[in-house]
Design a protein around this motif. Sequence first.
Motif, PDB file in Angstrom:
ATOM      1  N   CYS A  14       2.778  -0.771   4.295  1.00 58.21           N
ATOM      2  CA  CYS A  14       2.213   0.489   3.844  1.00 58.21           C
ATOM      3  C   CYS A  14       3.276   1.580   3.956  1.00 58.21           C
ATOM      4  O   CYS A  14       3.980   1.662   4.961  1.00 58.21           O
ATOM      5  CB  CYS A  14       1.001   0.785   4.727  1.00 58.21           C
ATOM      6  N   VAL A  15       3.370   2.410   2.932  1.00 51.53           N
ATOM      7  CA  VAL A  15       4.346   3.505   2.947  1.00 51.53           C
ATOM      8  C   VAL A  15       3.636   4.796   2.568  1.00 51.53           C
ATOM      9  O   VAL A  15       2.866   4.812   1.601  1.00 51.53           O
ATOM     10  CB  VAL A  15       5.503   3.227   1.951  1.00 51.53           C
ATOM     11  N   VAL A  54       0.839  -1.196   0.000  1.00 52.34           N
ATOM     12  CA  VAL A  54       0.000   0.000   0.000  1.00 52.34           C
ATOM     13  C   VAL A  54       0.877   1.250   0.000  1.00 52.34           C
ATOM     14  O   VAL A  54       1.849   1.340   0.742  1.00 52.34           O
ATOM     15  CB  VAL A  54      -0.921   0.017   1.243  1.00 52.34           C
ATOM     16  N   GLY A  55       0.488   2.193  -0.854  1.00 52.01           N
ATOM     17  CA  GLY A  55       1.123   3.508  -0.851  1.00 52.01           C
ATOM     18  C   GLY A  55       0.076   4.563  -0.567  1.00 52.01           C
ATOM     19  O   GLY A  55      -1.066   4.437  -1.009  1.00 52.01           O
ATOM     20  N   TYR A  61       5.248   1.293  -4.652  1.00 56.28           N
ATOM     21  CA  TYR A  61       6.413   0.578  -5.174  1.00 56.28           C
ATOM     22  C   TYR A  61       7.538   0.536  -4.141  1.00 56.28           C
ATOM     23  O   TYR A  61       8.273  -0.449  -4.049  1.00 56.28           O
ATOM     24  CB  TYR A  61       6.892   1.221  -6.478  1.00 56.28           C
ATOM     25  N   VAL A  62       7.648   1.595  -3.370  1.00 52.97           N
ATOM     26  CA  VAL A  62       8.631   1.588  -2.290  1.00 52.97           C
ATOM     27  C   VAL A  62       8.270   0.486  -1.288  1.00 52.97           C
ATOM     28  O   VAL A  62       9.127  -0.267  -0.826  1.00 52.97           O
ATOM     29  CB  VAL A  62       8.700   2.973  -1.599  1.00 52.97           C
ATOM     30  N   ALA A  63       6.959   0.390  -0.989  1.00 47.62           N
ATOM     31  CA  ALA A  63       6.499  -0.653  -0.066  1.00 47.62           C
ATOM     32  C   ALA A  63       6.843  -2.035  -0.610  1.00 47.62           C
ATOM     33  O   ALA A  63       7.266  -2.927   0.133  1.00 47.62           O
ATOM     34  CB  ALA A  63       4.990  -0.527   0.153  1.00 47.62           C
ATOM     35  N   LYS A  64       6.674  -2.198  -1.915  1.00 48.13           N
ATOM     36  CA  LYS A  64       7.008  -3.494  -2.525  1.00 48.13           C
ATOM     37  C   LYS A  64       8.515  -3.761  -2.402  1.00 48.13           C
ATOM     38  O   LYS A  64       8.931  -4.868  -2.093  1.00 48.13           O
ATOM     39  CB  LYS A  64       6.593  -3.492  -4.000  1.00 48.13           C
ATOM     40  N   SER A  65       9.298  -2.699  -2.653  1.00 46.98           N
ATOM     41  CA  SER A  65      10.757  -2.894  -2.601  1.00 46.98           C
ATOM     42  C   SER A  65      11.237  -3.167  -1.177  1.00 46.98           C
ATOM     43  O   SER A  65      12.296  -3.742  -0.975  1.00 46.98           O
ATOM     44  CB  SER A  65      11.461  -1.670  -3.170  1.00 46.98           C
ATOM     45  N   LEU A 120      -1.888  12.761  -7.153  1.00 53.16           N
ATOM     46  CA  LEU A 120      -1.959  12.017  -5.885  1.00 53.16           C
ATOM     47  C   LEU A 120      -1.848  10.520  -6.121  1.00 53.16           C
ATOM     48  O   LEU A 120      -1.177   9.790  -5.376  1.00 53.16           O
ATOM     49  CB  LEU A 120      -3.280  12.337  -5.178  1.00 53.16           C
ATOM     50  N   GLN A 121      -2.499  10.083  -7.181  1.00 52.01           N
ATOM     51  CA  GLN A 121      -2.491   8.653  -7.489  1.00 52.01           C
ATOM     52  C   GLN A 121      -1.087   8.200  -7.894  1.00 52.01           C
ATOM     53  O   GLN A 121      -0.635   7.132  -7.496  1.00 52.01           O
ATOM     54  CB  GLN A 121      -3.470   8.422  -8.640  1.00 52.01           C
ATOM     55  N   GLU A 122      -0.440   9.043  -8.667  1.00 50.42           N
ATOM     56  CA  GLU A 122       0.912   8.718  -9.107  1.00 50.42           C
ATOM     57  C   GLU A 122       1.858   8.622  -7.905  1.00 50.42           C
ATOM     58  O   GLU A 122       2.694   7.712  -7.822  1.00 50.42           O
ATOM     59  CB  GLU A 122       1.378   9.801 -10.067  1.00 50.42           C
ATOM     60  N   ARG A 123       1.679   9.535  -6.956  1.00 53.02           N
ATOM     61  CA  ARG A 123       2.574   9.545  -5.804  1.00 53.02           C
ATOM     62  C   ARG A 123       2.273   8.386  -4.856  1.00 53.02           C
ATOM     63  O   ARG A 123       3.186   7.805  -4.266  1.00 53.02           O
ATOM     64  CB  ARG A 123       2.471  10.895  -5.097  1.00 53.02           C
ATOM     65  N   ALA A 124       0.986   8.076  -4.739  1.00 54.08           N
ATOM     66  CA  ALA A 124       0.630   6.908  -3.929  1.00 54.08           C
ATOM     67  C   ALA A 124       1.186   5.641  -4.588  1.00 54.08           C
ATOM     68  O   ALA A 124       1.629   4.710  -3.906  1.00 54.08           O
ATOM     69  CB  ALA A 124      -0.887   6.817  -3.790  1.00 54.08           C
ATOM     70  N   ASP A 125       1.163   5.646  -5.906  1.00 52.22           N
ATOM     71  CA  ASP A 125       1.711   4.514  -6.659  1.00 52.22           C
ATOM     72  C   ASP A 125       3.221   4.385  -6.393  1.00 52.22           C
ATOM     73  O   ASP A 125       3.739   3.278  -6.167  1.00 52.22           O
ATOM     74  CB  ASP A 125       1.435   4.761  -8.152  1.00 52.22           C
ATOM     75  N   ASN A 126       3.911   5.536  -6.390  1.00 48.85           N
ATOM     76  CA  ASN A 126       5.350   5.515  -6.091  1.00 48.85           C
ATOM     77  C   ASN A 126       5.613   4.959  -4.694  1.00 48.85           C
ATOM     78  O   ASN A 126       6.518   4.140  -4.488  1.00 48.85           O
ATOM     79  CB  ASN A 126       5.931   6.932  -6.181  1.00 48.85           C
ATOM     80  N   ALA A 127       4.787   5.428  -3.761  1.00 52.13           N
ATOM     81  CA  ALA A 127       4.950   4.958  -2.383  1.00 52.13           C
ATOM     82  C   ALA A 127       4.687   3.459  -2.302  1.00 52.13           C
ATOM     83  O   ALA A 127       5.363   2.728  -1.564  1.00 52.13           O
ATOM     84  CB  ALA A 127       4.003   5.718  -1.464  1.00 52.13           C
TER      85      ALA A 127
END
Lengths: 194, 650
Positions: free
Chosen positions: B370-371, B336-337, B360-364, B351-358
């Motif tokens: 959740c990040v 979750v971002g 991906y950080v959570a995945k990494s 907002l969606q793009e940034r949540a998406d980035n977050a």
Amino acid sequence: MCFAVIATLWGMRILIGFDQTAGAMGVAPARWPAPSEIPRDPARPQLLVFVHPFCPCSAATLEELERMTARRTRTSVQPQMTVLFVRPRGAKGWRSAGLWDTARQLAGAHVMWDEDGQEAHRFGALTSGDILLYEAHGILLFHGGVTGSRGHAGDNYGADELTLALDSGRPVRAPQMVFGCSLAGVGLLAPARE
Amino acid sequence: MKRFRNDAPYSQAERQRAEECFRAEFDHLAARVDRMMSRLLLAEWAGMMVLAGVITPRTWNGTSHSVNPHMWAAILAGPAFILPTILISRLYPAHQITRHVIAVAQMLASIVLIDVTGGRIETHFHIFGSLAFLAFYRDWRVLVTASVVTALDHLVRGIWWPQSVYGVLTVSPWRWVEHTWWVAFEDFFLILASRRSIEDMWAVARHEAKLYWGAYHDVLTGLPNRRMLEECFGRAQNDPEARRAIVFLDLDRFKQANDTLGHTIGDKLLALVAERLAAVLTKEQTLARIGGDEFVALLDEVGTPEKATDTAGRLLAAMAAAFRIDGHELLLSASVGISLYPDHGRDLAMLQERADNAMYVAKSLGRNQCVVFSREMARREQIVQEISRDLYMALPERQFRLHFQPLVGRSTEVVGFEALLRWIHPVHGLIPPSEFIPIAEKSGLIVGIGEWVLREASRHCAEWQIDGGRPIGVAVNVSGLQFERPDFGDRVRSILQECGLAPSLLTLEVTEGVLIRDVARACHHLNRLRRMGVRIALDDFGTGYSSLSYLAALPADTIKLDRSFVNREFGNGAAIIDSVIEMAHRIGLRVVAEGVETSSQGDRLLNLNCDELQGFYFSPPVAGDLVPGFLATHRDGCQPDTRFASESAA
């Protein structure tokens, strides 16, 4: 809206009262009055129609007569019809109401003026649309109107009784009501100068 | 209001929407008919007065006369009911009561009109005409009201003044039956037509609702889709004080489940996930499915990031229990971002793009967590965006450079170089490959860049060869996209011919991950390249699957031990290196150790019979133009770079 309905019903009550109020009926002579100056065919029944030239209700009477004439076949008894327009003597412009022309278009009808309503008085006609039918020998067969109410053309007992009297040659039992304007105005229906 | 005949296939939302569509259409229709009827009533009033004036303007009594009551009736009909009705239709258009008032007024107007025109038979048709006009409402109850008014009128007049209705003084008692029959006859058809029209309108409304629902919802899960999410966000945006959160949730390894168990189970899984996630959220919070296994929750009034994180935690917790589908028990997690409005953006896309980035950080970070998006992520994202944009121009504008790091043999002689790509950005300066290679792979630019690297490396390598000297090879990294192209072998051959380089001097370094995507095809490609004489090296060995069966099957010449193994000088690390080198030698593979930074590492690897070494201990990467000079002094013995060795030790 209730007010509108009540007002309309009240108005309708007045209208109906007006429409359904018959005119005055005089007493028609049982035999053809001898002093009458109306031309008469001794071989045929005589149909007299008294009309106020301005009475809008009498248009329905002429309409009924036109319908009755059209319905009668050649073999039926064809009365001699005379339409008398009652007017003060010498009055001008009374033909303009249009009823005169309508009457002229009735098949076989003789149209004439009844100055000061002398003939109307003689025959006891007090209301526009009053019709009298005398048989060839001058016996009264029918007296009354041929409309159901003021200005209302359509089936009615007066017209039926008139047809019956013509066909049977026998008088009807009671006079029929006449719906129309009054002929008994000031200066009209003066005593006949006999 | 009429309901659906068959409610089963329709959701509550669809029914609600259909009713809205129907109501809007019906109100529009009713308002139009209201206007039409009010104009008609006005025209009737005028017509009534004209007709009354023409037919019965006066009542004569001899030579004197008065205004006929018909004339009065025609005049007074206006203020009595026509004008108030018109006023009501203007004040309350499309109201049900307005329709009934108009119906009553219309029938009263018909009755008065018939009477003032002398009860002519022609004007009786006005009653039927009025009913026909009222049928425009498509509301059968209006026709009933109109008929009741007419029936009451005929009943009252028929009892007390029958001649005013039927035209005779004494009439047949059955005459009213005939009159009633004609009105009922017309009513029957008009009501039938009205009902059919209404049913047609309902059908259109249902269809429209279905389309509307489909346009704003995901058919599989029934959740709102991206468009609906945008509308919800747009509606919420009207409040400038609001603090909202976008929670972007992506299922971990859903593709794996979908591929192994089939799309049917995958679809069922998504539906169950949607159900569980929706159960966590309140009615005011919107959960949308925006892609394959991607969900977005729009949380209103979250206040603080902690509250958003708390909700996200509950969403993750909802995923914890196993999903049971058709006898399969599936355990699934999600990453979750979170981004916050207005701190991280003011429009949904941002907002969606940034949540998406977050996310991906959570995945990494290991998935199932959740990040919350941060400023640091924003900065990195900005750089990534700039890199993505500038990367397109880097090749045509010749911003790439090749550096070469020597590979030394057991006697420290230089046996070859590994080509390393450098990007000299006009603004940001040197950008490391780890920053731009993933972006280039994502955008597909890696194919063109890789070809340029191959050509440049081959050209340089051809220049290094001297008559009678030991041949110097070059190793070039190959990306997965590049390797998987069907014409890759032809491109290599063409470049080698173009540069005049012997194929045996070229080593293509391929990572294990690239090869095992499709082992059969990889073997086909590798065999073809080897037949050409090109050497193959398995790069970063030990960091991936390192499957021994693949190692045996893949036609490689060399394995490159990853630097992470080289750093493990003691204990198990050393034992693994020893085993790998011995195993490689037994199956005929050479071993290259990369990342050698100290003399002890170099010595130990040589003691373990490692064939070639590469690392800063011997030399950092050298610019392409400087390689001939480097070779002139180091070709036969590459002395350790003491400067770097000391720095490294420090």
